[in-house]
Scaffold this active site. Structure first.
Site, PDB file in Angstrom:
ATOM      1  N   ASP A  45     -20.873  19.218   3.913  1.00  0.00           N
ATOM      2  CA  ASP A  45     -19.870  19.650   2.939  1.00  0.00           C
ATOM      3  C   ASP A  45     -19.427  21.055   3.327  1.00  0.00           C
ATOM      4  O   ASP A  45     -20.208  22.008   3.239  1.00  0.00           O
ATOM      5  CB  ASP A  45     -20.451  19.649   1.524  1.00  0.00           C
ATOM      6  CG  ASP A  45     -19.432  20.084   0.480  1.00  0.00           C
ATOM      7  OD1 ASP A  45     -18.352  19.472   0.421  1.00  0.00           O
ATOM      8  OD2 ASP A  45     -19.703  21.058  -0.255  1.00  0.00           O
ATOM      9  N   GLU A  84     -16.039  15.046   5.536  1.00  0.00           N
ATOM     10  CA  GLU A  84     -14.905  14.621   4.722  1.00  0.00           C
ATOM     11  C   GLU A  84     -13.630  14.654   5.554  1.00  0.00           C
ATOM     12  O   GLU A  84     -13.430  15.577   6.352  1.00  0.00           O
ATOM     13  CB  GLU A  84     -14.740  15.545   3.509  1.00  0.00           C
ATOM     14  CG  GLU A  84     -15.727  15.307   2.399  1.00  0.00           C
ATOM     15  CD  GLU A  84     -15.432  16.164   1.184  1.00  0.00           C
ATOM     16  OE1 GLU A  84     -14.881  15.649   0.197  1.00  0.00           O
ATOM     17  OE2 GLU A  84     -15.756  17.356   1.235  1.00  0.00           O
ATOM     18  N   CYS A 115     -23.108  12.188  -9.185  1.00  0.00           N
ATOM     19  CA  CYS A 115     -24.551  12.443  -9.103  1.00  0.00           C
ATOM     20  C   CYS A 115     -25.135  11.622  -7.950  1.00  0.00           C
ATOM     21  O   CYS A 115     -24.968  10.402  -7.894  1.00  0.00           O
ATOM     22  CB  CYS A 115     -25.219  12.059 -10.427  1.00  0.00           C
ATOM     23  SG  CYS A 115     -27.028  12.167 -10.376  1.00  0.00           S
ATOM     24  N   CYS A 154     -28.002   8.946  -9.517  1.00  0.00           N
ATOM     25  CA  CYS A 154     -27.692   7.737 -10.286  1.00  0.00           C
ATOM     26  C   CYS A 154     -26.244   7.272 -10.143  1.00  0.00           C
ATOM     27  O   CYS A 154     -25.891   6.193 -10.617  1.00  0.00           O
ATOM     28  CB  CYS A 154     -27.999   7.967 -11.773  1.00  0.00           C
ATOM     29  SG  CYS A 154     -26.913   9.179 -12.573  1.00  0.00           S
ATOM     30  N   CYS A 170     -27.014  16.404 -14.438  1.00  0.00           N
ATOM     31  CA  CYS A 170     -26.411  15.096 -14.714  1.00  0.00           C
ATOM     32  C   CYS A 170     -26.727  14.686 -16.161  1.00  0.00           C
ATOM     33  O   CYS A 170     -27.901  14.639 -16.550  1.00  0.00           O
ATOM     34  CB  CYS A 170     -26.962  14.050 -13.738  1.00  0.00           C
ATOM     35  SG  CYS A 170     -26.367  12.375 -14.087  1.00  0.00           S
ATOM     36  N   CYS A 181     -28.954  11.016 -15.875  1.00  0.00           N
ATOM     37  CA  CYS A 181     -30.348  10.975 -15.420  1.00  0.00           C
ATOM     38  C   CYS A 181     -31.039  12.328 -15.477  1.00  0.00           C
ATOM     39  O   CYS A 181     -32.223  12.446 -15.129  1.00  0.00           O
ATOM     40  CB  CYS A 181     -30.429  10.406 -13.998  1.00  0.00           C
ATOM     41  SG  CYS A 181     -29.719  11.502 -12.749  1.00  0.00           S
ATOM     42  N   ASP A 221     -22.986  22.028  -3.634  1.00  0.00           N
ATOM     43  CA  ASP A 221     -22.711  21.732  -2.218  1.00  0.00           C
ATOM     44  C   ASP A 221     -23.727  20.770  -1.616  1.00  0.00           C
ATOM     45  O   ASP A 221     -23.366  19.884  -0.833  1.00  0.00           O
ATOM     46  CB  ASP A 221     -22.665  23.033  -1.408  1.00  0.00           C
ATOM     47  CG  ASP A 221     -21.542  23.954  -1.859  1.00  0.00           C
ATOM     48  OD1 ASP A 221     -20.543  23.445  -2.391  1.00  0.00           O
ATOM     49  OD2 ASP A 221     -21.675  25.178  -1.695  1.00  0.00           O
TER      50      ASP A 221
END
Length: 369
Positions: free
Chosen positions: A187, A271, A324, A327, A344, A347, A354
């Site tokens: 990232d 990406e 997340c 989950c 989150c 969860c 990052d």
């Protein structure tokens, strides 16, 4: 495979003058070819390399263009091939319409091709000791820092600071690295250059930002100098040296980071960012240009091809930061870039923005590969 290697060159005064003349002639031929093609297209005529090459042949017979015979003829032909390639890129929507070249552009170059002499049974471009032989220039002193294979072509470049370089396109047979089981997702960012899914963090060195104060000072001095004066020319070189240092630092950093990633990982997932679109954000454009993501990704890709590694790109619109990694819950509140750590709601896993994004990028990349 082919690759380019760059070496610093040290021409004599006579060689430097001939290089300047070749650069000027190449620019002239390029502009003449472009003007001819523009006029022909207005008349509805199709023109390609062969027609512009015929104009070059005709020009060489005219007395007012007799100076064209003093420089490397292959370099002139290559400038027309570059023009032809520029039009192909335009028609295939990879580039804008070709424009005329200016003599005020300080970084200039020309390219010449290596050919075998049938009588002497040697090549027109060859290395002997600490010198490289180039057409018309003869033996040019240069600093060779590595051994090279067969030379296909050479680009002679003069930079804005008045330095000379020879860029050799050579045959290259890379040694494939041993296959490994390491996979990583990356990232990229502005504050940190990248954070990978293994938790490794590489900070953004911010070379442009660190040199900004000096650059502004030198540019301010340049703006005060009288146009076309010797003092302005001297100050222009000072500004160019600052830019050159920033570019060299950035290139060195990118090569070291990309080489480390290629050596350590079999698969690298990144990406597929729309960097051109991101540059339209005027608040971040300068920082995005400075961090040079595009060059980093390009460098990763060609090194991966060389050494038998794999680079996977995940879709631009994939919400890697908002999802997340435990989950799969998508948290819209994380759209705000100021949120660096979040929990989150589903969860209750606690995430570094990052690191979570890099894990999601890796998982997404492996699922689409």
């Amino acid at each position: 495979m082919n690759k380019g290697v760059i070496f610093r060159a040290y021409p004599t005064k006579e060689q430097a003058e001939l290089i300047s003349k070749t650069l000027g002639c190449s620019r002239l031929i390029y502009n003449k070819g472009l003007a001819y093609r523009n006029e022909s297209y207005k008349k509805g005529e199709k023109v390609g390399y062969n027609q512009t090459s015929a104009i070059l042949t005709e020009m060489k017979t005219e007395e007012k263009y007799s100076f064209l015979n003093e420089v490397d003829s292959i370099a002139l032909q290559q400038s027309l091939r570059d023009l032809d390639r520029a039009f192909i890129n335009f028609f295939e929507k990879r580039a804008k319409y070709p424009v005329f070249k200016s003599k005020h552009h300080y970084q200039l170059s020309y390219r010449t091709v290596n050919q075998k002499n049938k009588k002497q049974k040697n090549y027109s471009i060859r290395i002997e000791g600490n010198r490289i032989r180039l057409p018309k220039l003869g033996f040019l002193k240069f600093k060779q820092t590595m051994e090279v294979g067969h030379i296909n072509n050479v680009t002679v470049r003069r930079t804005a600071t008045g330095k000379y370089y020879v860029i050799l396109n050579v045959d290259f047979e890379p040694e494939k690295l041993e296959s490994g089981s390491n996979f990583t997702g990356i990232d990229v960012g502005i504050k940190t250059f990248y954070k990978d899914s293994n938790g490794n963090v590489v900070n953004n060195p911010k070379y442009l930002e660190k040199s900004q104060k000096k650059l502004k000072r030198e540019q301010r001095k340049l703006s005060r100098k009288k146009k076309n004066s010797k003092n302005r020319q001297k100050q222009r070189l000072k500004v160019a040296r600052v830019h050159e240092k920033i570019a060299n630092q950035r290139n060195d950093f990118i090569h070291k980071c990309s080489t480390k990633l290629i050596n350590e990982n079999q698969v690298i997932v990144v990406e597929d960012l729309n960097i051109k679109g991101m540059l339209k954000n005027h608040k971040l454009a300068k920082s995005i240009s400075s961090v040079s993501w595009s060059k980093f990704f390009d460098t990763l890709e060609y090194k991966a091809e060389w050494y038998g590694r794999k680079v996977i790109k995940v879709p631009t619109m994939y919400p890697s930061s908002q999802t997340c990694s435990k989950c799969g819950y998508k948290n819209p509140l994380v759209k705000n870039l100021s949120v660096r750590v979040w929990e989150c709601p589903c969860c209750h896993a606690r995430h570094d923005r990052d690191l979570n994004a890099s894990v999601n990028i890796l998982n997404k990349g492996l699922s689409v590969a």
